[in-house]
Write a protein that holds these residues in place. Structure first.
Motif, PDB file in Angstrom:
ATOM      1  N   ILE A 111       2.243  11.602  17.624  1.00  8.53           N
ATOM      2  CA  ILE A 111       2.690  10.216  17.428  1.00  8.53           C
ATOM      3  C   ILE A 111       2.047   9.652  16.171  1.00  8.53           C
ATOM      4  N   MET A 112       2.877   9.117  15.285  1.00  7.13           N
ATOM      5  CA  MET A 112       2.375   8.444  14.087  1.00  7.13           C
ATOM      6  C   MET A 112       3.075   7.093  13.961  1.00  7.13           C
ATOM      7  N   SER A 113       2.303   6.058  13.670  1.00  7.36           N
ATOM      8  CA  SER A 113       2.872   4.725  13.581  1.00  7.36           C
ATOM      9  C   SER A 113       2.229   3.938  12.451  1.00  7.36           C
ATOM     10  N   THR A 114       3.068   3.315  11.628  1.00  5.15           N
ATOM     11  CA  THR A 114       2.538   2.302  10.723  1.00  5.15           C
ATOM     12  C   THR A 114       2.291   1.065  11.569  1.00  5.15           C
ATOM     13  N   ILE A 115       1.282   0.316  11.220  1.00  2.80           N
ATOM     14  CA  ILE A 115       0.959  -0.847  12.035  1.00  2.80           C
ATOM     15  C   ILE A 115       0.323  -1.914  11.161  1.00  2.80           C
ATOM     16  N   HIS A 116       0.590  -3.164  11.504  1.00  2.13           N
ATOM     17  CA  HIS A 116       0.098  -4.282  10.697  1.00  2.13           C
ATOM     18  C   HIS A 116      -0.557  -5.308  11.618  1.00  2.13           C
TER      19      HIS A 116
ATOM     20  N   GLN B  25      11.414  -0.578  12.605  1.00  2.00           N
ATOM     21  CA  GLN B  25      10.685  -1.828  12.821  1.00  2.00           C
ATOM     22  C   GLN B  25      11.552  -2.876  13.524  1.00  2.00           C
ATOM     23  N   PHE B  26      12.816  -2.951  13.082  1.00  2.00           N
ATOM     24  CA  PHE B  26      13.720  -3.933  13.667  1.00  2.00           C
ATOM     25  C   PHE B  26      14.623  -3.242  14.677  1.00  2.00           C
ATOM     26  N   ASP B  27      14.776  -3.870  15.836  1.00  2.00           N
ATOM     27  CA  ASP B  27      15.540  -3.267  16.915  1.00  2.00           C
ATOM     28  C   ASP B  27      17.025  -3.219  16.563  1.00  2.00           C
ATOM     29  N   THR B  28      17.609  -2.030  16.624  1.00  2.00           N
ATOM     30  CA  THR B  28      19.038  -1.859  16.377  1.00  2.00           C
ATOM     31  C   THR B  28      19.691  -1.456  17.692  1.00  2.00           C
ATOM     32  N   LEU B  29      20.082  -2.452  18.446  1.00  2.00           N
ATOM     33  CA  LEU B  29      20.659  -2.237  19.768  1.00  2.00           C
ATOM     34  C   LEU B  29      22.036  -2.886  19.834  1.00  2.00           C
ATOM     35  N   LEU B  30      22.818  -2.469  20.811  1.00  2.00           N
ATOM     36  CA  LEU B  30      24.143  -3.048  21.042  1.00  2.00           C
ATOM     37  C   LEU B  30      24.017  -4.173  22.052  1.00  2.00           C
ATOM     38  N   GLY B  31      24.250  -5.395  21.606  1.00  2.00           N
ATOM     39  CA  GLY B  31      24.047  -6.554  22.459  1.00  2.00           C
ATOM     40  C   GLY B  31      24.954  -6.618  23.661  1.00  2.00           C
TER      41      GLY B  31
ATOM     42  N   ARG C 247       9.379  16.179  19.956  1.00  2.00           N
ATOM     43  CA  ARG C 247       8.005  16.653  19.843  1.00  2.00           C
ATOM     44  C   ARG C 247       7.174  15.714  18.977  1.00  2.00           C
ATOM     45  N   ILE C 248       7.828  15.033  18.060  1.00  2.00           N
ATOM     46  CA  ILE C 248       7.134  14.141  17.131  1.00  2.00           C
ATOM     47  C   ILE C 248       7.847  12.797  17.152  1.00  2.00           C
ATOM     48  N   ILE C 249       7.080  11.709  17.202  1.00  2.00           N
ATOM     49  CA  ILE C 249       7.664  10.370  17.176  1.00  2.00           C
ATOM     50  C   ILE C 249       7.003   9.572  16.059  1.00  2.00           C
ATOM     51  N   PHE C 250       7.840   9.028  15.183  1.00  2.00           N
ATOM     52  CA  PHE C 250       7.378   8.158  14.103  1.00  2.00           C
ATOM     53  C   PHE C 250       7.832   6.729  14.419  1.00  2.00           C
ATOM     54  N   LEU C 251       6.953   5.783  14.171  1.00  2.00           N
ATOM     55  CA  LEU C 251       7.280   4.377  14.445  1.00  2.00           C
ATOM     56  C   LEU C 251       6.895   3.516  13.252  1.00  2.00           C
TER      57      LEU C 251
ATOM     58  N   ALA D 162       0.819  -1.219   0.000  1.00  2.00           N
ATOM     59  CA  ALA D 162       0.000   0.000   0.000  1.00  2.00           C
ATOM     60  C   ALA D 162       0.849   1.264   0.000  1.00  2.00           C
ATOM     61  N   GLY D 163       2.116   1.154   0.451  1.00  2.00           N
ATOM     62  CA  GLY D 163       2.988   2.318   0.484  1.00  2.00           C
ATOM     63  C   GLY D 163       3.212   2.890   1.866  1.00  2.00           C
ATOM     64  N   LYS D 164       2.930   2.107   2.912  1.00  2.00           N
ATOM     65  CA  LYS D 164       3.049   2.608   4.283  1.00  2.00           C
ATOM     66  C   LYS D 164       4.491   2.995   4.624  1.00  2.00           C
ATOM     67  N   THR D 165       5.419   2.068   4.379  1.00  2.00           N
ATOM     68  CA  THR D 165       6.819   2.332   4.727  1.00  2.00           C
ATOM     69  C   THR D 165       7.398   3.449   3.871  1.00  2.00           C
ATOM     70  N   THR D 166       7.004   3.501   2.606  1.00  2.00           N
ATOM     71  CA  THR D 166       7.465   4.579   1.727  1.00  2.00           C
ATOM     72  C   THR D 166       7.004   5.928   2.260  1.00  2.00           C
ATOM     73  N   PHE D 167       5.749   6.003   2.659  1.00  2.00           N
ATOM     74  CA  PHE D 167       5.214   7.246   3.211  1.00  2.00           C
ATOM     75  C   PHE D 167       5.954   7.636   4.488  1.00  2.00           C
ATOM     76  N   LEU D 168       6.241   6.653   5.329  1.00  2.00           N
ATOM     77  CA  LEU D 168       6.956   6.936   6.570  1.00  2.00           C
ATOM     78  C   LEU D 168       8.362   7.466   6.281  1.00  2.00           C
TER      79      LEU D 168
END
Length: 616
Positions: free
Chosen positions: A221-226, A109-115, A188-192, A66-72
């Motif tokens: 707050i704006m979030s794509t969600i599935h 979407q995928f967690d990018t953390l230092l293990g 002030r704004i969070i995208f997920l 649908a274009g969700k990730t592209t829009f984000l």
């Protein structure tokens, strides 16, 4: 998750009440050049309009494609290719890179953390990189402690995050840690991007509940969600529903009482798509905007609807109010970002300190030097003492072989340093996009960190080989040449790791370069025996300079017995050390090695700056 404890310490668990920002988008489109498409362009998004209001939680949904990730990616300023059309404003203004870095946060979407870090250290590490340098460390610690309480991370705050091979925190805890990383700068704004992906229903609801409270605190707050659960979906205020790049609904998800009898449900009901309250509303919307949506021409129906007219009218009112508010407000306080060297200091303080405690990091850097040092030392034990006699041709040939192995070994063991460049790539892209540091800062950090560990690895190797083989030259030159040759090998490994799209490609490229270079280093073929078409190659391989310098450190530059010039008894003449190198000088060949080190690091910097393996 108790809020009171955090609030008593830091005023508010979510930080300062900075308020959100109005995000408006009008007729946003996105296309890529595709020759097979009409007019040579493939349109991914077309005429997407709407707004994200402060204090609201907006879901962006749609079937696959649908274009969700592209829009984000467009609204977060992360699109690196294609053509973007339309208008995108933040509080009535076009957003600068500085605004996006300072006032917005993006949770991938995928967690990018230092293990290797604990949850607390990961959050503090990000606070140190992202927040004003003038803010005290204690203030950042207080903010991190408040976030840990509010995000429900108290039980795992001092637990190492872990990775696929080392057990650490759970998936839900990792997701909340990722959200905490976004919150350390008080955006002030969070995208997920699909924050509930891969989580069970209860954990998904917990994550969305956190987003709900963030919106209630005034943030946008704006979030794509599935495929959210009914409980999680009920927590959203507004919905932007996409189908094949077009808007098919934008507006309230529920009525003012919070149930599904208002908002999207009556709109689709008037189109003949009746929702059964006993089912999941999110599943209903996705199903009805799939293949059915195209047959029902939902795009055209939305364009002609009164809902769209009402949304545009409300958007204009919000925009006017936002512009007036911005005009009357004081100018925002600037903040001091990290420079190149202060960012390196933060990376060393957190990441290198943790790596020093991690066997998985240390062992691949130390064990090969110990293992190969033992093999070479015992294989050529005492050969150096015998080689002082130029007539002992066999001993001199053995020493030359031992020095050859001392030269090529660091280049091959550098493969143990290469994976970090590839495996850290998602984290590097995310932190660079967040404005944490520059490519130069990251590369300088890697050079310092790996150089520190390589000092010990090369010392262990050289202590074993120099004294057990009884080499006649200078120990310090022996160690320095081994260390710098290893640094060149590491820089070459960095280049291969940054150039290759994945670990398989890097593991293929590095051995090819090293093996080809090894043929021209010296021992395997004398310079005179090299075919004329290949005589240029020794000049461009660092192994040749390293081996030549090692030989000159242990053997005289001039032939002691001219009668032995055609044998290894006279190394300078026999192997043609005057050719394909920087001459009969240890210092000159050492300088050439340093030049190769700078060359490969420079090429790595260019690749990491201009080559993006993740195109958005």
């Amino acid at each position: 998750m108790a809020v009171d404890d955090a609030e008593t310490k830091n005023g508010s668990a979510w930080g300062k009440a900075t308020g959100g920002a109005l995000v408006t988008f009008e007729q946003v489109g996105y296309s890529l050049p595709v020759k097979s498409e009409p007019k040579g362009r493939k349109h991914i998004l077309q005429d997407v309009s709407g707004y994200f209001e402060p204090g609201t939680l907006t879901a962006v949904m749609g079937p696959s494609g649908a274009g969700k990730t592209t829009f984000l990616d467009i609204v977060t300023g992360r699109k690196t290719q294609g053509e973007i059309t339309g208008s995108l404003l933040f509080d009535g203004k076009k957003a600068t890179k500085t605004f996006l870095k300072k006032h917005t946060a993006y949770v991938e979407q995928f967690d990018t953390l230092l293990g290797v870090l604990t949850v607390r250290d990961m959050l503090l590490y990000q606070a140190q990189l992202k927040c004003d340098r003038r803010e005290s460390l204690q203030s950042k610690r207080d903010r991190v402690d408040a976030l840990i309480v509010e995000l429900g991370l108290s039980t795992c705050a001092d637990v190492v995050i872990g990775d696929n091979l080392n057990r650490g925190i759970s998936g839900g805890q990792a997701k909340r840690t990722n959200i905490g990383i976004a919150l350390v700068t008080e955006p002030r704004i969070i995208f997920l991007d699909e924050p509930t992906s891969g989580l069970d229903s209860q954990t998904s609801c917990d994550v969305v509940s956190i987003l709900r409270r963030l919106a209630d605190s005034g943030r946008t707050i704006m979030s794509t969600i599935h495929s959210p659960t009914s409980e999680a979906f009920r927590l959203f205020d507004r919905l932007l529903l996409l189908h094949k790049g077009h808007t098919v609904y934008f507006g309230a998800l529920h009525n003012k009482n919070g149930d599904a009898s208002g908002g999207a449900v009556p709109y689709f009901a008037q189109l003949g798509l009746v929702y059964d309250p006993s089912t999941n509303l999110a599943d209903f919307l996705i199903t009805e905007t799939g293949d059915k949506g195209e047959a029902a021409n939902l795009k055209g129906l939305w364009q002609d609807s009164s809902y769209l007219a009402d949304a545009k009218k409300h958007q204009e009112q919000l925009l006017l109010a936002s512009i007036q508010l911005q005009a009357n407000s004081a100018e925002a306080v600037t903040y001091l970002e990290h420079n190149m060297f202060s960012a390196v200091g933060v990376l060393l303080r957190f990441r290198s300190r943790a790596n020093c405690k991690c066997p998985d990091f240390i062992m691949p850097r130390i064990i090969p030097s110990v293992f190969f040092g033992f093999i070479v030392s015992t294989l050529y034990y005492g050969a150096g003492g015998k080689a002082e006699n130029p007539e002992n041709i066999s001993a001199r040939g053995n020493v030359a072989a031992a020095l050859f192995m001392s030269t090529v070994m660091p280049a091959f063991t550098a493969a143990g340093y290469m994976p970090s460049i590839v495996t850290e790539r998602p984290l590097f892209y995310r932190e660079q996009s967040d404005g944490c540091y520059t490519t130069g800062s990251y590369l300088l950090f890697k050079v310092i960190e790996e150089g520190f560990f390589h000092i010990f690895a090369s010392l262990i190797f050289c202590l074993m080989t120099f004294f057990l083989i009884q080499l006649p030259g200078s120990f310090w030159w022996h160690w320095l040449l081994n260390f710098v040759t290893g640094q060149v090998g590491i820089a070459l490994a960095y280049f291969c790791g940054s150039l290759a799209p994945n670990m398989d490609g890097a593991n293929t490229l590095l051995p090819i370069i090293n093996v080809i270079s090894m043929y021209f280093a010296g021992v395997l073929m004398t310079y005179d025996a090299i075919p004329d078409a290949w005589k240029w190659f020794p000049w461009v391989t660092f192994m040749r300079y390293g081996w030549t310098a090692n030989m000159l450190n242990n053997f005289p530059a001039e032939c002691e017995m001219p009668l032995l010039a055609a044998t290894p008894g006279c190394p300078t003449e026999y192997w043609g050390l005057k050719e394909g190198s920087s001459g009969l000088s240890v210092e000159n060949n050492f300088g050439a090695l340093c030049g190769f080190w700078a060359l490969w690091l420079g090429l790595t910097f260019l690749v990491m700056t201009f080559v993006r393996h993740v195109k958005r």
